[in-house]
Write an enzyme that holds these catalytic residues in place. Structure first.
Site, PDB file in Angstrom:
ATOM      1  N   ASP A 125      -2.378  -1.616   9.751  1.00 47.01           N
ATOM      2  CA  ASP A 125      -2.578  -1.571   8.301  1.00 47.01           C
ATOM      3  C   ASP A 125      -3.256  -2.823   7.750  1.00 47.01           C
ATOM      4  OD1 ASP A 125      -1.436   0.946   8.103  1.00 47.01           O
ATOM      5  OD2 ASP A 125       0.571   0.177   7.671  1.00 47.01           O
ATOM      6  N   PRO A 165       9.813  -4.123   0.101  1.00 44.73           N
ATOM      7  CA  PRO A 165      10.884  -3.797   1.050  1.00 44.73           C
ATOM      8  C   PRO A 165      10.338  -3.655   2.472  1.00 44.73           C
ATOM      9  CG  PRO A 165      10.972  -2.353  -0.873  1.00 44.73           C
ATOM     10  CD  PRO A 165       9.691  -3.101  -0.958  1.00 44.73           C
ATOM     11  N   ALA A 195       9.658   0.294   5.185  1.00 45.62           N
ATOM     12  CA  ALA A 195       9.573   1.217   4.056  1.00 45.62           C
ATOM     13  C   ALA A 195       8.321   2.081   4.077  1.00 45.62           C
ATOM     14  CB  ALA A 195       9.622   0.429   2.738  1.00 45.62           C
ATOM     15  N   GLY A 196       7.320   1.732   4.914  1.00 46.07           N
ATOM     16  CA  GLY A 196       6.041   2.426   4.873  1.00 46.07           C
ATOM     17  C   GLY A 196       5.112   1.883   3.813  1.00 46.07           C
ATOM     18  N   LEU A 197       5.423   0.670   3.314  1.00 43.01           N
ATOM     19  CA  LEU A 197       4.638   0.048   2.247  1.00 43.01           C
ATOM     20  C   LEU A 197       3.721  -1.060   2.759  1.00 43.01           C
ATOM     21  CD1 LEU A 197       7.535  -0.101  -0.351  1.00 43.01           C
ATOM     22  CD2 LEU A 197       5.449   1.271  -0.599  1.00 43.01           C
ATOM     23  N   LYS A 199       0.851  -1.191   0.000  1.00 42.07           N
ATOM     24  CA  LYS A 199       0.000   0.000   0.000  1.00 42.07           C
ATOM     25  C   LYS A 199       0.884   1.237   0.000  1.00 42.07           C
ATOM     26  CE  LYS A 199       0.870   1.450   4.396  1.00 42.07           C
ATOM     27  NZ  LYS A 199       1.492   2.755   4.726  1.00 42.07           N
ATOM     28  N   GLY A 220       4.377  -4.048   4.124  1.00 42.89           N
ATOM     29  CA  GLY A 220       4.720  -5.406   3.698  1.00 42.89           C
ATOM     30  C   GLY A 220       4.274  -6.488   4.668  1.00 42.89           C
ATOM     31  N   GLY A 221       4.591  -6.317   5.950  1.00 40.42           N
ATOM     32  CA  GLY A 221       4.180  -7.312   6.943  1.00 40.42           C
ATOM     33  C   GLY A 221       2.673  -7.405   7.057  1.00 40.42           C
ATOM     34  N   SER A 222       2.000  -6.256   6.990  1.00 40.16           N
ATOM     35  CA  SER A 222       0.537  -6.226   7.048  1.00 40.16           C
ATOM     36  C   SER A 222      -0.068  -6.897   5.816  1.00 40.16           C
ATOM     37  CB  SER A 222       0.038  -4.786   7.142  1.00 40.16           C
ATOM     38  OG  SER A 222       0.505  -4.179   8.330  1.00 40.16           O
TER      39      SER A 222
END
Length: 285
Positions: free
Chosen positions: A138, A96, A99-101, A11, A103-105
């Site tokens: 997230d 990554p 990163a604020g993307l 996201k 990923g784990g969520s």
């Protein structure tokens, strides 16, 4: 034993505002989130007859109950009362980390969707997102993806019109950000510019990409950029080669730009990849 496959989509935050600190210690957020096609892939073996296990293609990711994918499986089984005779979760990582993307969520959300499908969809997608809030802030959005206004700690979602057709270029510099430290900085200063979420929603309703780009705003962006001036260099490349808008996502450190077509995106990637190996082209989803 059955093997399940599910994509886990990243996201970005089109807007991100911090409205203050809550009584429970979390911060009240208001953010417009957008799912993008940059993804991890999740495979789950259900019924292994062995203890739960996580395998990840990237070193340094916790492969035990600390992993959000593991927590998501626990939450799903607790919520549905289903029984399992062993799980193995395999994560092919492309998003990554730090990163604020999300990923784990995204991985956790993919586990929720995959298990829900496997058991015949005992939970609606909204109910699935609701239990995802127990895993991480997230996760509710990443369960649904698309375009949404997200409020509270991430648990309140309202779907918005789809993003106009465009291409994202995402660049993750080498450094990472301590999110708790960043919130501490935000708490200690006056925020100079808040996002206009109403204008962003109007731009999405109108399907106006230029207005969407004009209203990109993340209150964390200037705070991180003042300590990491290389973000200005990345943004200058975006600006010089056709971006209609750009900003940092989440609490960083990834920054993204929006361009109108793949050709612009390819040029920007070629300009950045010499210094930044983690550069990605994605579409809104």
């Amino acid at each position: 034993m059955t093997t399940l496959f599910e994509p886990a989509y990243a996201k970005v935050n089109l807007t991100l505002d911090v409205l203050g600190k809550r009584d429970d210690g979390y911060h009240e957020l208001q953010t417009v989130m957008q799912g993008i096609s940059l993804r991890d892939d999740i495979e789950i073996d259900v019924g292994t007859g062995k203890p739960w296990k996580i395998l990840c293609s990237v070193e340094g990711i916790p492969c035990d109950e600390r992993n959000l994918a593991w927590k998501a499986a626990e939450v799903f089984y607790n919520a549905t009362g289903k029984k399992t005779t062993g799980l193995e979760i395999r994560i092919t990582k492309r998003i990554p980390t730090e990163a604020g993307l999300g990923g784990g969520s995204a991985d956790a959300a993919a586990v929720l969707r995959a298990l829900n499908k496997h058991y015949g969809n005992p939970l609606s997608i909204l109910a699935l997102a609701e239990i995802g809030a127990q895993v991480g802030s997230d996760v509710p959005f990443c369960t649904i993806c698309g375009t949404a206004m997200v409020e509270g700690r991430g648990e309140r979602l309202r779907m918005l019109p789809n993003m106009p057709d465009c291409v994202f270029v995402v660049c993750k510099p080498e450094f990472s950000i301590s999110t708790p430290e960043l919130y501490k900085k935000i708490d200690e200063r006056a925020i100079a510019k808040h996002p206009d979420n109403r204008a962003m929603e109007s731009a999405l309703v109108a399907g106006d990409l230029e207005k969407v780009a004009h209203n990109l705003c993340n209150v964390f962006d200037p705070v991180v950029t003042e300590d990491h001036l290389e973000l200005n260099y990345i943004k200058s490349i975006f600006n010089s080669y056709g971006a209609v808008g750009y900003q940092m996502t989440g609490s960083g450190s990834a920054v993204y730009c929006i361009v109108e077509n793949f050709e612009y995106a390819a040029v920007i990637c070629s300009m950045l990849r010499e210094n930044y190996p983690q550069v990605f082209i994605a579409k809104p989803i």
